[in-house]
Design a protein around this motif. Structure first.
Motif, short mmCIF file in Angstrom:
data_model
loop_
_atom_site.label_atom_id
_atom_site.label_comp_id
_atom_site.label_asym_id
_atom_site.label_seq_id
_atom_site.Cartn_x
_atom_site.Cartn_y
_atom_site.Cartn_z
N ALA A 1 -2.08 7.76 2.51
CA ALA A 1 -1.62 8.85 1.63
C ALA A 1 -1.83 10.21 2.29
CB ALA A 1 -2.37 8.80 0.30
N ARG B 1 11.03 -3.60 -6.42
CA ARG B 1 11.37 -2.82 -5.26
C ARG B 1 12.00 -1.47 -5.64
NH1 ARG B 1 13.85 -5.29 -0.26
NH2 ARG B 1 14.03 -7.13 -1.56
N TYR C 1 10.83 14.66 9.39
CA TYR C 1 9.96 14.56 8.22
C TYR C 1 10.35 13.37 7.35
CZ TYR C 1 7.86 15.75 3.69
OH TYR C 1 7.17 15.70 2.51
N VAL D 1 -1.43 10.94 -2.99
CA VAL D 1 -0.42 11.88 -2.45
C VAL D 1 -0.38 13.15 -3.30
CG1 VAL D 1 2.05 12.21 -2.05
CG2 VAL D 1 0.95 10.09 -1.34
N ASP E 1 -5.44 3.05 1.74
CA ASP E 1 -4.52 3.86 0.96
C ASP E 1 -4.81 5.34 1.13
OD1 ASP E 1 -3.30 1.64 0.01
OD2 ASP E 1 -3.58 2.09 -2.10
N LEU F 1 7.51 10.94 -4.57
CA LEU F 1 6.37 11.42 -3.76
C LEU F 1 6.85 12.25 -2.58
CD1 LEU F 1 4.01 8.31 -3.75
CD2 LEU F 1 3.94 10.30 -5.24
N LEU F 2 8.02 11.88 -2.02
CA LEU F 2 8.61 12.69 -0.94
C LEU F 2 8.79 14.13 -1.42
CD1 LEU F 2 10.21 12.69 1.88
CD2 LEU F 2 12.24 12.33 0.53
N LEU G 1 9.36 0.87 -6.66
CA LEU G 1 8.61 1.25 -5.47
C LEU G 1 9.30 2.38 -4.72
CD1 LEU G 1 6.07 -0.32 -4.70
CD2 LEU G 1 7.44 -1.69 -3.18
N PHE G 2 10.63 2.25 -4.53
CA PHE G 2 11.31 3.23 -3.69
C PHE G 2 11.72 4.48 -4.47
CE2 PHE G 2 11.37 -0.44 -0.89
CZ PHE G 2 10.88 0.16 0.25
N TRP H 1 2.98 1.42 4.04
CA TRP H 1 2.13 1.23 2.87
C TRP H 1 2.55 -0.02 2.09
CZ3 TRP H 1 3.26 1.60 -2.48
CH2 TRP H 1 2.13 1.45 -3.29
N LEU I 1 8.57 6.36 -4.31
CA LEU I 1 8.38 6.98 -2.99
C LEU I 1 9.25 8.23 -2.86
CD1 LEU I 1 8.13 4.32 -0.14
CD2 LEU I 1 6.49 6.10 -0.71
N THR J 1 1.17 12.86 3.60
CA THR J 1 1.23 14.19 2.99
C THR J 1 1.03 15.29 4.02
OG1 THR J 1 0.21 13.09 1.09
CG2 THR J 1 0.52 15.44 0.92
N PHE K 1 -2.27 5.14 -4.95
CA PHE K 1 -1.57 5.75 -3.82
C PHE K 1 -0.86 7.02 -4.26
CE2 PHE K 1 2.19 6.08 -1.02
CZ PHE K 1 1.54 6.22 0.18
N SER K 2 -0.16 6.94 -5.41
CA SER K 2 0.56 8.12 -5.92
C SER K 2 -0.42 9.24 -6.23
CB SER K 2 1.36 7.75 -7.17
OG SER K 2 2.26 6.70 -6.90
N PHE L 1 8.20 10.02 6.82
CA PHE L 1 7.79 9.73 5.45
C PHE L 1 8.22 8.32 5.06
CE2 PHE L 1 7.41 9.88 0.92
CZ PHE L 1 6.44 10.83 0.65
N ALA M 1 5.21 15.80 -2.04
CA ALA M 1 4.52 16.12 -0.79
C ALA M 1 5.19 17.28 -0.05
CB ALA M 1 4.49 14.88 0.12
N LEU N 1 -0.32 1.15 -6.81
CA LEU N 1 0.75 2.15 -6.80
C LEU N 1 0.27 3.46 -7.41
CD1 LEU N 1 3.70 2.57 -6.03
CD2 LEU N 1 4.37 1.78 -8.27
N VAL O 1 6.87 -7.63 -4.94
CA VAL O 1 7.20 -7.57 -6.36
C VAL O 1 7.41 -8.95 -6.95
CG1 VAL O 1 8.21 -5.32 -6.03
CG2 VAL O 1 9.68 -7.32 -5.98
#
Lengths: 234, 234, 234, 234
Positions: B17, A77, B51, A15, B13, A87-88, A80-81, B62, A84, B21, A11-12, B55, A91, A8, B201
């Motif tokens: 990623a 979860r 978008y 991005v 990844d 990150l949305l 995770l979301f 992922w 995300l 992006t 990946f983060s 995303f 990005a 995680l 998880v």
């Protein structure tokens, strides 16, 4: 087979690193008449200001993200979301940066709208951090042992500073876009000196010192080290 | 000297990623007359919808990819190339996203074609996942010990849901592109709540709990934890 | 504090992953009259062919790079800079891909030049691999213990296949660019089935088998496993 | 939960890898009349020269960064932000590269301004390295045990070579942009052979040799190995 939080974080980081590097694509080579290139480049000052501001903001987001994950030992979860969602926002930053640069350069009333969109984006990113902290407070089993309820409440409160201030700049955008640029810079400076970056470095240094005490004599520079006392949570 | 699956995951990844992006590059700064920027930005709503949809889809890919590799312990040539086929699809996503945004904005019958191309791309990506699961079922020596034949068959069946539904939206594209956007959102919501993110998880939390039971008293929040019972394979 | 080869591999993977994902930026959304989008998209078939070819080539380069580093245990300056030369070639691939797509689409004699540039780029990348193998053969202290002189000579000879064949397609470019596309595809298919991808998977599978023999009974599928016998070096 | 310096290195590698790969986006496909593509491509020689120069510079920055972090064991806020300042410069490189390529191609007096901007960017990056070394010299607790004060002073002095020479090319830019290109190439060649890349490889090789001495007989090639004696700090 990489550990959950490792992947995680990788990946983060990917991005965030890409978003921060894509910012440069908004700086276009101007077409200038002979001898006019310096003048032409200078007229694009809002582009460079927006570039540096967004670079600083994303850099600080990386530090805050990193600092937060120092305390996280498992992923669910919800994490995770909400991550995300963060990150949305990150990005997306190159778009409002580009918008701000273009319409502060052009001037006129569209600069108000551009600054408002920039402020709104940053507000959303700040709220994403709050959402993650709130989720962690409700699921403390995801955290390492050194997190307690009082610290978590403090982290949630602190994470509200940034979206509240950025939220106020949505209003300011309709008064003065250049004032917004100044406030954005001040927020970045405040956050760069804030608890996230302090906490980030406190633990490893503390660990090193503990190790050093047991294994070798303290070095001269250590006594004068002006590091702030660490907060347990950013 | 990095382990095989580690480097495959890091490379995957990276591609995922970057693709997620790069989506922002399709959101162009519009040229607006003075005072018209908000109105102009609003007219590009299909761009923002596309978008967020893409995303979300790449984010879910992922999660699913990560979840799948939790069970993989070795890499063979078939896995290498089915995984590359999956990455080909993921890296391609910015193009149909851009196409969809442009022609839903423009309207007319070209929006049908654009939605069909988007649906077809997602169908291909879904089939790439099926291909990987199918390959794993034929080569269970690549998997860790906790995978059994019944679970693998179930994983193959489940991996067919997404390409079948996306495949049906190819037909829907010729009826109503906006309806496609709604269905894309519903698929994303379904997949986000699906077994991949649950399985991802479940293992680390279970491991933590086991460790916690032996080492420290359960925390109050743990009793009320509404986590679903984990599926052994996503 | 990451190990030398680890960080070199992570950096190389980053460049390769970015180059492979940037390829999509060459696929532009065409402007089509109402009802003409499918037709318009179809006329850009060289773009899709070039995209898939370059994606496959870079994917194979990643496999070959990965496979090579399975044998490398230390980094010296020569390896560092021959590897950078390889990455220079890989990062450049989006340009000749774009050139090829554009001028095979346009047609005329410029397609010859575009195909020649593409072939020349691939020849250079192939020679970069040869240079790395040659450097390793002269500095076997960088390699792990399972590399011997005969294997290294074989690796150098094998690494010459790809630049020699790509070099010949420079000539073919002036005869028939579409024939070049076919040959590029054949080279990719040959390399995908070649020793690099075989060697890559042979070691971990062999290790797993050895471990499995000692720890648990063989599974039914293993007996029928048609994996080729591994080459010690790709 | 990744270690501090690991995640800082991974993030930095990400930004550097992306910046080095984005350089290719400045090489545009020219529109050429039939039969004129080679001629047209040739007229863009400054683009290719600028591409190779910036690729080499960023590659060398990566080596120097890597080499520096070989000695760093902990991260503090000052290191975090001086490193972000360095990344700001590296991520910016595609813009002055593009500017240089465009205006050396166009010619005229704007080429002077473009070369000056390129030189100034490189000077800033050099100073960022100096700032990091200076910070490390004041906080030696961040370094591993093999760093002493004399070595640190030497590292600071050495890190000044690059910004001083690049700084002088700001002046040269107003005399002759092509001469700047030549000097840029010479600086890259000097740095590629400099202490950073030597130090980088010295430690692992030395470690291997020590290990080899204890565990297996020396190989024939080792005796003739012409590696330079390592500097303790780059």
């Amino acid at each position: 087979m990489l550990r959950n939080t490792d992947r995680l974080e990788i990946f983060s980081d990917g991005v965030i690193a890409i978003a921060i590097t894509l910012l440069v694509l908004d700086i276009r080579v101007p077409s200038a008449k002979d001898g006019q290139l310096f003048h032409e480049l200078g007229s694009y000052w809002p582009t460079y200001v927006a570039y540096v501001l967004s670079f600083a903001v994303i850099g600080i987001i990386w530090v805050a993200h990193h600092s937060m994950f120092e305390h996280i030992e498992a992923v669910d979860r919800g994490l995770l979301f909400t991550n995300l969602f963060l990150l949305l926002g990150v990005a997306f930053v190159p778009f409002p940066t580009s918008l701000l640069a273009e319409y502060v350069h052009v001037g006129g009333s569209n600069a108000h709208a551009a600054a408002a969109v920039y402020s709104a984006t940053m507000t959303m990113i700040g709220l994403a951090f709050t959402a993650i902290w709130y989720h962690l407070a409700r699921h403390p089993e995801l955290l390492s042992g050194d997190a307690d309820a009082a610290n978590l409440r403090r982290s949630i409160r602190r994470s509200l500073v940034s979206p509240v201030v950025y939220g106020l700049t949505i209003g300011l955008a309709f008064v003065s876009p250049p004032a917004c640029l100044v406030v954005y810079g001040l927020i970045a400076a405040y956050l760069a000196g804030g608890p996230s970056s302090r906490a980030l470095v406190a633990k490893p240094l503390a660990a090193m010192r503990a190790a050093a005490t047991g294994q070798r004599p303290p070095r001269p520079t250590r006594a004068a080290d002006p590091d702030p006392s660490p907060d347990p949570l950013p």
